[in-house]
Write a protein that holds these residues in place. Structure first.
Motif, PDB file in Angstrom:
ATOM      1  N   ILE A  51       0.839  -1.201   0.000  1.00 33.05           N
ATOM      2  CA  ILE A  51       0.000   0.000   0.000  1.00 33.05           C
ATOM      3  C   ILE A  51       0.875   1.253   0.000  1.00 33.05           C
ATOM      4  O   ILE A  51       0.641   2.199  -0.758  1.00 33.05           O
ATOM      5  CB  ILE A  51      -0.945  -0.009   1.215  1.00 33.05           C
ATOM      6  CG1 ILE A  51      -1.936  -1.153   1.116  1.00 33.05           C
ATOM      7  CG2 ILE A  51      -1.693   1.313   1.323  1.00 33.05           C
ATOM      8  CD1 ILE A  51      -2.776  -1.352   2.370  1.00 33.05           C
ATOM      9  N   LEU A  52       1.892   1.260   0.855  1.00 25.66           N
ATOM     10  CA  LEU A  52       2.785   2.419   0.918  1.00 25.66           C
ATOM     11  C   LEU A  52       3.519   2.610  -0.402  1.00 25.66           C
ATOM     12  O   LEU A  52       3.713   3.742  -0.860  1.00 25.66           O
ATOM     13  CB  LEU A  52       3.781   2.233   2.061  1.00 25.66           C
ATOM     14  CG  LEU A  52       4.670   3.447   2.364  1.00 25.66           C
ATOM     15  CD1 LEU A  52       3.827   4.601   2.866  1.00 25.66           C
ATOM     16  CD2 LEU A  52       5.738   3.086   3.383  1.00 25.66           C
ATOM     17  N   HIS A  53       3.934   1.527  -1.009  1.00 28.27           N
ATOM     18  CA  HIS A  53       4.614   1.608  -2.305  1.00 28.27           C
ATOM     19  C   HIS A  53       3.692   2.216  -3.365  1.00 28.27           C
ATOM     20  O   HIS A  53       4.117   3.065  -4.173  1.00 28.27           O
ATOM     21  CB  HIS A  53       5.060   0.210  -2.728  1.00 28.27           C
ATOM     22  CG  HIS A  53       5.743   0.160  -4.059  1.00 28.27           C
ATOM     23  ND1 HIS A  53       6.926   0.815  -4.321  1.00 28.27           N
ATOM     24  CD2 HIS A  53       5.392  -0.467  -5.216  1.00 28.27           C
ATOM     25  CE1 HIS A  53       7.295   0.594  -5.575  1.00 28.27           C
ATOM     26  NE2 HIS A  53       6.373  -0.181  -6.140  1.00 28.27           N
ATOM     27  N   ALA A  54       2.417   1.794  -3.352  1.00 21.81           N
ATOM     28  CA  ALA A  54       1.455   2.350  -4.305  1.00 21.81           C
ATOM     29  C   ALA A  54       1.232   3.842  -4.056  1.00 21.81           C
ATOM     30  O   ALA A  54       1.138   4.643  -4.995  1.00 21.81           O
ATOM     31  CB  ALA A  54       0.122   1.596  -4.208  1.00 21.81           C
ATOM     32  N   LEU A  55       1.153   4.241  -2.790  1.00 20.16           N
ATOM     33  CA  LEU A  55       1.023   5.665  -2.452  1.00 20.16           C
ATOM     34  C   LEU A  55       2.229   6.457  -2.943  1.00 20.16           C
ATOM     35  O   LEU A  55       2.082   7.581  -3.457  1.00 20.16           O
ATOM     36  CB  LEU A  55       0.874   5.834  -0.937  1.00 20.16           C
ATOM     37  CG  LEU A  55      -0.492   5.520  -0.322  1.00 20.16           C
ATOM     38  CD1 LEU A  55      -0.371   5.386   1.191  1.00 20.16           C
ATOM     39  CD2 LEU A  55      -1.490   6.607  -0.682  1.00 20.16           C
ATOM     40  N   ALA A  56       3.407   5.888  -2.783  1.00 19.21           N
ATOM     41  CA  ALA A  56       4.616   6.586  -3.224  1.00 19.21           C
ATOM     42  C   ALA A  56       4.657   6.708  -4.744  1.00 19.21           C
ATOM     43  O   ALA A  56       5.047   7.751  -5.284  1.00 19.21           O
ATOM     44  CB  ALA A  56       5.849   5.843  -2.709  1.00 19.21           C
ATOM     45  N   LEU A  57       4.250   5.661  -5.454  1.00 16.34           N
ATOM     46  CA  LEU A  57       4.232   5.720  -6.911  1.00 16.34           C
ATOM     47  C   LEU A  57       3.267   6.778  -7.421  1.00 16.34           C
ATOM     48  O   LEU A  57       3.523   7.438  -8.430  1.00 16.34           O
ATOM     49  CB  LEU A  57       3.839   4.354  -7.484  1.00 16.34           C
ATOM     50  CG  LEU A  57       4.899   3.252  -7.441  1.00 16.34           C
ATOM     51  CD1 LEU A  57       4.311   1.948  -7.962  1.00 16.34           C
ATOM     52  CD2 LEU A  57       6.118   3.636  -8.253  1.00 16.34           C
ATOM     53  N   ASP A  58       2.152   6.949  -6.721  1.00 14.78           N
ATOM     54  CA  ASP A  58       1.163   7.950  -7.137  1.00 14.78           C
ATOM     55  C   ASP A  58       1.543   9.366  -6.732  1.00 14.78           C
ATOM     56  O   ASP A  58       0.853  10.325  -7.114  1.00 14.78           O
ATOM     57  CB  ASP A  58      -0.216   7.602  -6.556  1.00 14.78           C
ATOM     58  CG  ASP A  58      -0.811   6.371  -7.213  1.00 14.78           C
ATOM     59  OD1 ASP A  58      -0.441   6.084  -8.367  1.00 14.78           O
ATOM     60  OD2 ASP A  58      -1.619   5.689  -6.574  1.00 14.78           O
ATOM     61  N   GLN A  59       2.604   9.516  -5.920  1.00 13.87           N
ATOM     62  CA  GLN A  59       3.153  10.835  -5.563  1.00 13.87           C
ATOM     63  C   GLN A  59       2.099  11.751  -4.920  1.00 13.87           C
ATOM     64  O   GLN A  59       2.088  12.963  -5.162  1.00 13.87           O
ATOM     65  CB  GLN A  59       3.745  11.516  -6.802  1.00 13.87           C
ATOM     66  CG  GLN A  59       4.845  10.712  -7.446  1.00 13.87           C
ATOM     67  CD  GLN A  59       5.386  11.345  -8.711  1.00 13.87           C
ATOM     68  OE1 GLN A  59       4.886  12.372  -9.160  1.00 13.87           O
ATOM     69  NE2 GLN A  59       6.392  10.730  -9.303  1.00 13.87           N
TER      70      GLN A  59
ATOM     71  N   ALA B 113       8.531   9.703  -1.093  1.00 10.34           N
ATOM     72  CA  ALA B 113       9.208   9.449  -2.372  1.00 10.34           C
ATOM     73  C   ALA B 113      10.157   8.257  -2.323  1.00 10.34           C
ATOM     74  O   ALA B 113      10.175   7.434  -3.250  1.00 10.34           O
ATOM     75  CB  ALA B 113       9.939  10.707  -2.823  1.00 10.34           C
ATOM     76  N   PRO B 114      10.977   8.083  -1.257  1.00 14.72           N
ATOM     77  CA  PRO B 114      11.875   6.917  -1.245  1.00 14.72           C
ATOM     78  C   PRO B 114      11.152   5.582  -1.263  1.00 14.72           C
ATOM     79  O   PRO B 114      11.719   4.573  -1.686  1.00 14.72           O
ATOM     80  CB  PRO B 114      12.664   7.096   0.068  1.00 14.72           C
ATOM     81  CG  PRO B 114      12.560   8.545   0.392  1.00 14.72           C
ATOM     82  CD  PRO B 114      11.202   8.962  -0.096  1.00 14.72           C
ATOM     83  N   ALA B 115       9.901   5.549  -0.794  1.00 12.15           N
ATOM     84  CA  ALA B 115       9.171   4.282  -0.735  1.00 12.15           C
ATOM     85  C   ALA B 115       8.842   3.729  -2.112  1.00 12.15           C
ATOM     86  O   ALA B 115       8.396   2.587  -2.237  1.00 12.15           O
ATOM     87  CB  ALA B 115       7.884   4.457   0.079  1.00 12.15           C
TER      88      ALA B 115
END
Length: 894
Positions: A373-381, A388-390
């Motif tokens: 979930i955190l990775h998806a949030l980071a990809l969506d900026q 951003a690092p996630a």
């Protein structure tokens, strides 16, 4: 068409070409330039059913089932179980509907919510769901440590190790052991989710063997009694002697009703809400499969099928265990021993191994799901630099940085020290996330979007709405404080994301809902039912170049009084001679201009061989149903050198470029799109005859007409500049309801004069002009022997009273001007100069002036003369609005 051959379904949300591609991160290529291997390897059983079953069993199955039955009794326990599964069943229907409506990328529930509700709701709910997974991971780790200490923990009252009980106990020891377990989970998650997925099947087999041993134990183990001692503080200990009776009708009867008492681990009094909060943590795993969406071969098929089967299986197991415990175990045993299954098992290590495996599995599943979930949030900026690092992943696609983020937050939750302490927080967060999923499905259903065509049909807006209500009600039943705090946090995140205005191509459900409702209400808005009491200005403002018209745009925005406001523009051209429509690409620039000026206006552009024809088109077709323009506003036709507003307002200055808006329009592009203002020697594209013809056309079509002059003298009023006059100065709005070009012929109560008064009154209601004083100038011939003007003045005052217009009446004697008109019997240059001098004498300090616009001549040969008269009348006067009204707008009735 230019885009006829462009690929279909270009947005990553619906991209079905190549599962290895991530829509948010571009094509799946490693840093070396070679394509990544396809990370989607899991099927329905391993990717959805196994993680969902293990997450729902977790620690609650082995260590809290007896706790629930002991405090709540069988009947209340079954009620809790049914309520919990009823809520999650409604949510599952929504999950199935959304997941079968297009391709689902990584991020699971967050992905589904964000792509359904838009970035604001998606980001805020996604972060809340992430926090829920973090807290759930902490619960599972603490539960595992509790199970370990139950077997290997040294007796708190003894300083000597006995047998296997070698581990010292205490708050800090619990934190230490939990940290070690969490570190093990971190190592597995860093290696990758596929190792967990492979190991999870073995874990499920172990848990299944443990369950079988629990079910057959009452058939083998006979009745027995136990001594259980609990230490409270340093000096206080309590010993109880519960019993295990085996299948017994009396035991079942005694365990039917509730008997809430102190919880020996937290020393707090239990209630329906607190016990339900602990029990509901067993239902928080329904999205474990959905959170693995990035690793599923076919998530749209696997998520619904696997989730439904897993939930049905876990419900059956919980129901069976509730009946088993209430029939065989003394209530004292259930309340005073979390590990009751281990104590009464045919071979206790079966349960011990099951607890360890289930808890460790659930903890790893939560950490993996949270990191995705955190990775998806980071990809969506959505949250910018902090996350951003996630977005960084390994060569195999594992988001190792987001795993580290998650590990750090879970480590913080471990300082709670007790499972029951954070169970309420976990439950509230999950209920909020479930309500959001139901809301997403409800919004899609209510919006009636043609592209919402889920293959899963067993849902309706009734189930979605019931799911939302159930989740919210249970949140406040469990813990009103946590629930209120979580909703406040959600609203704060919504505001942050709203003002960050994140760019997205996902679509906004709010737009679909607004469209759906606006269409309904426009059909209900019947123009045949219009009444003068409820008349309001609905303005079409024709704009040649916004660089010289921004002050007028802002002024008309104040004049509309909640009515329709449309910016119209005509581009000269012939579509037959052009390869494509040049108008459509311009809309984004005009809408960006509207945003920067902070006005509430629509934009309507047209292509036409002439400005006159284009204006006719806009007057006829602009608006919809009962919302159509009734007033046309034009800039004044003169030879004044226009000023460039873009050089005055800091919003448009070169030094404040910003990053542009969400639709690809930055400040340099906006400035380059609109041409420079016309120079004094530049030829005019619009001739006098055509300009006057436009006025005549509008009047023939029953539209009121306003000509605006000198509005470039008004200070900037865009949202980038807050203009204030001196503290001691008060604006005045001057109204001259007399046809100044025809003395003696006008009535102060004709349609045009009353329309003038109405427009001035509307402006006076606007926030910017609310403190302005309204002055009405009545021109009279005071030297004539006829004193009828006194009676007319009294009648006019009485009319203003009936119209509820608060204004001061100024009597202006214009005997010399009227005499000059009668002597020359025409509108001469001297007469116009005299009228202009009269206006400047009495209205020189006004902020804006409303003047009577005479009817234009029917003959086109007189057009230039008509405009010259208007030019002489208003020369050097300051901001002035010449108005010709054809619509009755005033009413003295209630």
């Amino acid at each position: 068409m230019a885009n006829e051959h462009s690929p279909l379904l270009v947005h990553g949300v619906y991209s079905m070409i190549g599962d290895a591609e991530d829509s948010r991160g571009g094509s799946a290529v490693t840093e070396e330039g070679s394509p990544k291997s396809n990370p989607r390897k899991l099927n329905t059983f391993f990717g959805v059913m196994v993680p969902t079953i293990l997450s729902m069993f977790s620690i609650v199955l082995f260590l809290r089932t007896g706790f629930v039955v002991g405090h709540a009794g069988l009947l209340h326990g079954l009620l809790m179980l049914c309520v919990a599964y009823f809520i999650i069943s409604l949510t599952i229907l929504s999950i199935c509907a959304i997941s079968t409506n297009g391709a689902v990328e990584g991020g699971g529930a967050y992905f589904m919510i964000s792509r359904s509700l838009g970035p604001e709701f998606g980001g805020s709910i996604g972060l809340m769901f992430y926090l829920a997974k973090v807290c759930a991971c902490g619960v599972y780790v603490l539960g595992l440590v509790e199970a370990i200490l139950d077997v290997f923990g040294r007796d708190p009252g003894s300083t000597v190790s006995q047998g296997l009980r070698v581990l010292p106990q205490g708050y800090w020891y619990t934190v230490l052991y939990s940290s070690v377990v969490l570190l093990l989970c971190l190592v597995v998650c860093l290696v990758g989710a596929h190792i967990y997925a492979k190991a999870s099947f073995i874990i499920l087999l172990v848990v299944t063997v443990s369950l079988i041993s629990i079910i057959i134990s009452p058939l083998i183990v006979g009745p027995q009694r136990f001594n259980i001692t609990h230490t409270y503080g340093n000096n206080h200990s309590v010993t109880v002697n519960p019993s295990y009776t085996g299948f017994n009708g009396t035991t079942l009867k005694n365990n039917l009703g509730p008997r809430y008492s102190l919880d020996y681990s937290t020393n707090t009094m239990m209630s329906f809400a607190t016990v339900f909060a602990v029990m509901f943590t067993s239902c928080t795993g329904i999205m474990a499969g959905a959170n693995m969406s990035g690793e599923l071969k076919n998530p749209s098929e696997a998520i619904p099928k696997g989730t439904i089967i897993a939930v049905a299986y876990t419900f059956t197991v919980y129901l069976l265990l509730f009946l088993l415990l209430s029939s065989t175990c003394d209530r004292l045993l259930l309340i005073n021993d979390y590990a009751v299954f281990q104590r009464v098992n045919v071979w206790p290590p079966f349960v011990t191994i099951g607890v360890y495996c289930a808890s460790l599995s659930a903890a790893m599943c939560s950490m993996i799901g949270a990191s995705r979930i955190l990775h998806a949030l980071a990809l969506d900026q959505l949250f910018g630099l902090p996350l951003a690092p996630a977005a960084v992943t390994s060569s195999s696609g594992n988001p190792w940085v987001s795993v580290l983020y998650t590990w750090g937050l879970v480590q913080c939750t471990l300082f709670a020290g007790q499972l029951n302490v954070i169970a309420g927080i976990v439950t509230v967060f999950y209920l909020l996330a479930y309500a959001a999923v139901d809301l997403a499905c409800l919004a899609l259903e209510w919006a009636s979007a043609p592209n919402f065509r889920p293959t899963f049909q067993f849902f309706s807006w009734h189930t979605c709405l019931l799911g939302i209500v159930s989740c919210v009600v249970m949140m406040f039943v469990i813990n009103p404080v946590y629930s209120s705090a979580s909703i406040v946090l959600l609203l704060l995140l919504l505001l942050i994301l709203h003002y960050r205005s994140p760019t997205s191509s996902w679509g906004y459900i709010s737009q679909a809902l607004i469209f759906h409702q606006v269409r309904k209400y426009l059909l209900m808005l019947d123009s045949r039912k219009d009444h003068v009491k409820f008349w309001r200005p609905q303005v079409l403002l024709m704009v040649a170049n916004p660089r010289s018209s921004c002050q007028l745009i802002c002024f008309v925005n104040q004049l509309k009084k909640g009515g329709l406001f449309v910016l119209g523009h005509v581009q000269i051209g012939d579509l037959d001679l052009l390869p494509a429509d040049p108008v459509q690409p311009q809309y984004n620039f005009w809408l960006s201009l509207v945003d920067k000026l902070g006005v509430k206006a629509f934009v309507d552009l047209t292509l036409s061989p002439s400005v006159r024809q284009g204006t006719q088109h806009l007057l006829r077709i602009t608006g919809l149903g009962g919302m159509k323009p009734n007033t046309l506003v034009l800039g004044f036709y003169d030879n004044c050198y226009p000023e460039d507003y873009f050089l005055q307002d800091p919003v448009f200055c070169e030094g404040d470029r910003g990053e542009g808006d969400n639709f690809g329009v930055d400040l340099p592009s906006l400035q380059a799109h609109f041409p420079p203002v016309r120079h004094a020697e530049s030829p005019r594209t619009l001739q006098a005859k055509e300009y006057v013809s436009i006025i005549l056309d509008a009047i023939k079509m029953g539209k009121n007409v306003c000509l605006a002059r000198y509005f470039f003298q008004l200070p900037p009023e865009s949202k980038g500049v807050k203009y204030t006059r001196g503290n001691d100065s008060v604006d005045t709005i001057d109204v001259w309801p007399t046809n100044l070009l025809s003395p003696g012929s006008a009535s102060y109560a004709d349609v045009c004069s009353l329309f003038l008064l109405q427009m001035a009154c509307v402006l006076n209601m606007a926030s910017r002009w609310r403190r302005a004083r309204l002055r009405i100038f009545v021109c009279v011939e005071s030297e004539s022997g006829d004193q009828g003007w006194l009676a007319k003045e009294e009648q006019f005052r009485e009319l203003l009273g009936k119209l509820r217009i608060r204004a001061s009446i100024k009597i202006v004697a214009w005997d010399n001007v009227a005499r000059m008109f009668r002597q020359q019997n025409s509108v001469s240059e001297d007469f116009l100069c005299a009228v202009n001098a009269l206006l400047r004498e009495h209205s020189s300090t006004a902020a804006v002036r409303f003047l009577y616009l005479p009817h234009p001549p029917s003959s086109s040969e007189l057009s230039q003369q008509y405009l010259s008269q208007l030019d002489a009348l208003t020369r050097d006067l300051g901001p002035a609005l010449l108005i010709h009204g054809v619509t009755p707008v005033t009413c003295t009735e209630l």
